[in-house]
Design an enzyme around this catalytic site. Sequence first.
Site, PDB file in Angstrom:
ATOM      1  N   GLY A 197       0.646  -2.590   5.025  1.00  0.00           N
ATOM      2  CA  GLY A 197       0.526  -1.576   6.051  1.00  0.00           C
ATOM      3  C   GLY A 197      -0.667  -1.840   6.950  1.00  0.00           C
ATOM      4  N   CYS A 198      -1.169  -0.801   7.564  1.00  0.00           N
ATOM      5  CA  CYS A 198      -2.299  -0.931   8.480  1.00  0.00           C
ATOM      6  C   CYS A 198      -3.486  -1.568   7.774  1.00  0.00           C
ATOM      7  CB  CYS A 198      -2.684   0.440   9.018  1.00  0.00           C
ATOM      8  SG  CYS A 198      -4.136   0.420  10.088  1.00  0.00           S
TER       9      CYS A 198
END
Length: 228
Positions: free
Chosen positions: A55-56
Amino acid sequence: MTIRRKTIPSLFLAAALSAAAITTVPASAEEVFNAPVATRHANESGLQTAIFAGGCFWGIEAVFAHTRGVQSAVSGYHGGTQRQAEYRLVASGVTDHAEAVKVVYDPSVIRYDQLLQILFSVGADPTLLNRQGPDRGTQYRSAIVPLTAEQRTVAQSYLRQMGNSGVWDGNIVVAIENHRQFFPAEEYHQDFAFRNPNNAYIRRWDAPKVEALREMFPQFYRSTYRTG
């Protein structure tokens, strides 16, 4: 609301772990589960490097920057070309890159398999394909990028173990990707959580991951932030 992990009793603070399942907000702190401990350990010595995507990169970097034994954690891009390694392009989803974090660690303090356990306990939900939290797209896929044959063997073993553990209701969809060049992200992305603690995204999605690290892995938690 769908919870992707099976539930077990927990004494963790609900506020601290409100996003520890990472992709959805658990109905309570009881809906949080530790990833299984790896049965195969890496045999490494001297400083080592690992690359993870989940993810981020802000949150993954923040987690590992607070992990004992980690010497540095750098946000960047992995999987595509140098020409593609630019945030505007990566964020559009048109490149082959994943947002990733390069971790330099001391295996005498924390092993590779223990980094994997932390990643999938408080960093990323391994049952979600091409998404984490509010972020969608292949650039937010979860991936392990082994840099050595030893890391690959451990990663393969751990993913099999996760799939057989019965901890998750969904299938484990984490990819093991071949190592390509890692490109550090732009300077404003580095140490973003440390420099922007009041940012709304950090407070909602990433600060709870760091708090979950403190609660779930006190032996590895470091209160100081090791900047990249």
